[in-house]
Enzyme design. Structure first.
Site: not given
Ligand code: 4LM
Length: 395
Positions: A55, A108, A178, A203
Site C-alpha cells: 500500500r 475534469y 493536472d 490516459k
Molecule cells: C474523462 N477523465 O475525461 P481517473 N484529471 C483529468 C481527467 O481527464 C480525469 C481525471 C483526472 C475522464 C475519465 C472518465 C484531466 C479523467 C481522473 O479516471 O481517476 O484515472 O482520472 O473521460
C-alpha cells in the site's frame, strides 16, 4: 541528464537484481519479509529504506514513480490507483478545515465535483477564479492551493503556467497542475515554477486504455508527506500489474504523442472548414485564443479536439454515426474515442455551471488515436453529413 526519449525508455528501470530479468517484473506481493525484529523496527522508524507493504511502496510501482519523476523533472513522485485517488490524496494531505482551493475552470467534472461537494463536507472552500487575469484578485488569506489543467477538459482552454506560478509564489501558495492532457512530453509544468504536477495515468501515460492509475510529482518533502498521509491513510495504491502496464506504455509516450498531435491537427483543420461545425477548440489552430501561450509552453498541441455542433440532437446524431471512433469516456488511448461531455464526463455539474464553463449541449470531445488521420477524417465526414441532415430536419 539523458534526453526525454531516452529517459522514457530507461528511467526507473534496471535489470532485476535477483534474476537479471530485463523487463521490470510484476512484484505481485502484498507484504515484504523484513528478516529480523531489529530490521522491522528500523524500517518502520524510517531509519532504513526498504519495502514494507505494497500500500505504501512496491518495486514495480516504484519503477513507475521514478520514471515519472524523471520525465516531469521532479525530485520524486508517488503513484495511485487512479487520477482521482491522486487528487483526493493531495487534497486530504494538504488542506485543513477553513482552507480554500482556488481553481481555474473548467476541470475534469470529477475533480470539480470533488472540490465542490466532497471537500465542502470537510470545511474546505473551492472557488473558481475564472481566468488567470482574475486569479490574483480572487486569492484570500485562506487560499492554500491553486489548481488547474491546461489544456482543460473538455474544451481545451490554455492557461499561462508561468503567470500562474508567479502569482502562487508571490503569495506563498502551492500550485498544482493536472498535466493529463499535455503529458510531460509536451509540457513540464515544474519548469515554469509550478510546485506539483498530477496525472490521470489512465490516459496518455498508459496509452492503451487497459490500466487505471494516477501520479503526483514534485519536491520530495511534499511527495513524502502525501505518501505517508494521503496514500497510507486513504489507501488508493497503484497495483503492481497496472504499474507494469504503465511502464510499458511510457516507453512509447514520445512516439505516440507525435502521432496524436499530428492526427489532431489534421482533424482540427478539417473540422474548422466544415459548415456544420460552429466552433473547433484546438490549441494548435492560430484562431484559438490560447495559441500564443500554447506555443510558448507546449511542444505540440495534444491529441484532443473539441467541436461545437448546433444542438444536443446534432451532437447525438453525429456520435451515433461514427464508425471508427468509439463512443466512450476516457482519452489518450491509441484508439480514437468520442464523447458528449455535457451528458457524460461533466454530467454531474449543475447545468448553469456547465454553461458558465462553455460546456454546451452541442459540444463533442474527440480523443484522436494513432490511426491514419485520413481514415479518421473520412469517418468524421460521413458522421457530419448525417448530423447535418438532422440539423436541417430540426430547423
Ligand atoms: C474523462 N477523465 O475525461 P481517473 N484529471 C483529468 C481527467 O481527464 C480525469 C481525471 C483526472 C475522464 C475519465 C472518465 C484531466 C479523467 C481522473 O479516471 O481517476 O484515472 O482520472 O473521460
Amino acid at each position: 541528464m539523458k534526453r526525454f526519449r531516452t529517459r522514457a525508455v530507461h528511467a526507473g528501470q534496471r535489470p532485476d537484481p535477483l534474476t537479471g530479468a530485463h523487463a521490470t517484473p510484476v512484484y505481485s506481493t502484498s507484504t515484504f519479509a523484513y528478516g529480523s525484529f531489529e530490521r522491522g523496527a528500523r524500517l518502520f522508524e524510517g531509519e532504513e529504506a526498504g519495502f514494507i507493504y505494497s500500500r505504501i511502496g512496491n518495486p514495480t510501482v516504484r519503477a513507475f514513480e521514478e520514471k515519472m519523476a524523471s520525465l516531469e523533472g521532479a525530485e520524486d513522485a508517488v503513484a495511485f490507483s487512479s487520477g482521482m485517488a491522486a487528487v483526493s490524496a493531495l487534497a486530504f494531505t494538504l488542506l485543513r478545515p477553513g482552507d480554500e482551493v482556488v481553481y481555474l475552470a473548467p476541470l475534469y467534472g470529477g475533480t470539480e465535483g470533488f472540490f465542490l461537494e466532497t471537500l465542502q463536507k470537510f470545511g474546505v472552500i473551492a472557488t473558481d477564479a475564472g481566468d488567470v487575469e482574475r486569479l490574483e484578485a480572487r486569492l484570500s488569506p485562506a487560499t492554500r492551493l491553486i489548481y488547474l489543467e491546461t489544456p482543460t477538459n473538455p474544451n481545451l482552454c490554455i492557461y499561462d503556467l508561468a503567470e500562474v506560478a508567479r502569482v502562487a509564489r508571490a503569495h506563498g501558495i502551492l500550485s498544482c497542475v493536472d498535466n493529463t492532457f499535455a503529458t510531460p512530453y509536451l509540457t513540464r509544468p515544474l519548469e515554469f515554477g509550478i510546485d506539483l504536477v498530477l496525472h490521470s495515468a489512465t490516459k496518455y501515460l498508459g496509452g492503451h486504455g487497459d490500466a487505471l492509475g494516477g501520479v503526483l510529482a514534485g519536491p520530495k518533502e511534499l511527495i513524502d508527506a502525501v505518501r505517508m498521509e494521503g496514500l497510507r491513510h486513504l489507501g488508493g495504491a497503484l497495483g503492481a500489474f497496472e504499474a507494469f502496464l504503465l511502464l510499458r506504455g511510457l516507453k512509447t509516450l514520445p512516439l505516440r504523442m507525435e502521432a496524436h498531435c499530428a492526427g489532431a491537427l489534421r482533424v482540427a483543420e478539417y473540422l474548422a472548414k466544415h459548415p456544420t461545425v460552429r466552433r473547433v477548440h484546438y490549441p494548435g489552430l492560430p484562431s484559438h485564443p490560447g495559441h500564443a501561450v500554447a506555443r510558448r509552453q507546449m511542444q505540440g498541441f495534444g491529441g484532443l479536439v473539441s467541436l461545437e455542433l448546433p444542438s444536443r440532437e446534432a451532437a447525438g446524431a453525429f456520435l451515433n454515426s461514427l464508425e471508427l471512433f468509439t463512443q466512450a469516456v476516457s482519452l489518450g488511448d491509441v484508439e480514437s474515442l468520442a464523447t458528449h461531455p455535457a451528458s457524460t464526463t461533466h454530467q454531474l455539474l449543475e447545468p448553469a455551471l456547465r454553461e458558465r464553463h462553455g460546456i454546451t449541449e452541442g459540444l463533442v470531445r474527440l480523443s484522436i488515436g494513432i490511426e491514419d488521420p485520413d481514415d479518421l477524417i473520412a469517418d468524421l465526414e460521413q458522421a457530419l453529413e448525417r448530423a447535418t441532415a438532422t440539423t436541417l430536419v430540426d430547423s
